[in-house]
Design an enzyme around this catalytic site. Structure first.
Site: not given
Length: 299
Positions: A89, A93, A103, A105, A107, A138, A168
């Site tokens: 992972s 920044h 980012h 990951n 797994r 992309h 939210h």
């Protein structure tokens, strides 16, 4: 293909990524901490801070096992108790607000021979969206995916758009990328070995992709206002990771190592009340592009 072989290959991917990021940064170096999980297994947490490019970054490897908590069993819809999970992972920044957060990951999860799968993904969170950078990012992900299955990129991009969404706020975390979970031969045209190769290909693509994006932007001048905006965008990153991110929740619910789980959080962030960018500004343009379903390859 055994779980120990998967873990060993992931360890080598962690090594390669750390070496590549140190060369890219040119100043910072990783500090490693080895850790053991009380319930079984452990990992290697590697952190780089205060570099020439990277303000804070982490490249974690883990291979853990033990009893699966009831809440996780219920979420997975399984009755088995003992699990094995391994992966790498990464969250970076950067200091310069024109260099994007990234980012990744990869797994593998296993309960038994019948219940096992691969998961992972990579996504980009620019503080300022640059359409050429987005198209490059992309395009490279599509190239990796197309080497295994032409349906991977469009399917996994759509999943990433849905997953990396701050409900939210009604905005995406960034420009997305690809995301997949519970990938098995039954869901693809690939064998277990080929799915594993895809997972590793994605891991090995991380440094070349990010190096290109860093080198395009690392020398750009910036102002205090750019930094303020960067910190506001980092705040959105924190909100997503603490409220919605499945990996964070899994780590906390399986008694994971807190420092490793929360290494994804930035060193500085802001939450200004009702912050709104000036109309027509670069900040306003970025906000206008934080939407699901954008075809970045054709913009």
């Amino acid at each position: 293909m055994h779980k120990e072989d998967i873990a060993d290959r992931y360890r080598h991917i962690q090594d390669g990524i750390c070496k590549g990021l140190e060369a890219l940064d040119g100043k910072g170096s990783f500090v490693e901490e080895l850790w053991q999980r009380d319930g079984g297994g452990g990992g290697r947490t590697r952190i780089i801070q205060d570099g020439a490019v990277i303000e804070k970054g982490g490249v974690n490897f883990s291979a853990v096992h033990g009893a699966l908590p009831d809440a996780v069993k219920e979420a997975f819809g399984v009755d088995e108790s003992n699990f094995f999970a391994t992966g790498v992972s990464i969250v970076i920044h950067p200091g310069n607000p024109f260099v994007p957060i990234i980012h990744m990951n990869i797994r593998y999860f296993e309960l038994n021979d019948q219940v096992r799968w691969f998961g992972g993904g990579i996504d980009l969170t620019p503080h300022y969206i640059d359409l050429d950078d987005a198209a490059f990012f992309h395009g490279e992900l599509k190239r990796v995916c197309d080497g295994f299955d032409p349906l991977f990129y469009p399917n996994f991009k759509a999943i990433a758009d849905r997953y990396f969404y701050i409900k939210h706020r009604q905005e995406t975390r960034g420009i997305g990328g690809i995301f997949y979970d519970r990938l098995t031969p039954e869901k693809t045209s690939l064998s277990w070995e080929e799915i594993f190769d895809f997972s590793c290909a994605l891991g090995n693509a991380f440094v070349p992709i990010y190096a290109e994006l860093v080198n395009r932007n690392r020398q750009r001048d910036f102002t205090e206002e750019n930094i303020r905006w960067q910190h506001l965008r980092r705040g959105r990153y924190v909100e997503f990771n603490l409220v919605y991110d499945a990996g964070t929740k899994f780590g906390l619910e399986t008694n994971g190592r807190i420092e490793s789980i929360l290494m994804s959080l930035p060193p500085h962030a802001q939450w200004a009340y009702d912050a709104k960018p000036a109309p027509g500004s670069a900040e306003a343009h970025t906000l206008s592009m934080l939407k699901q379903g954008i075809d970045w390859l054709s913009r």
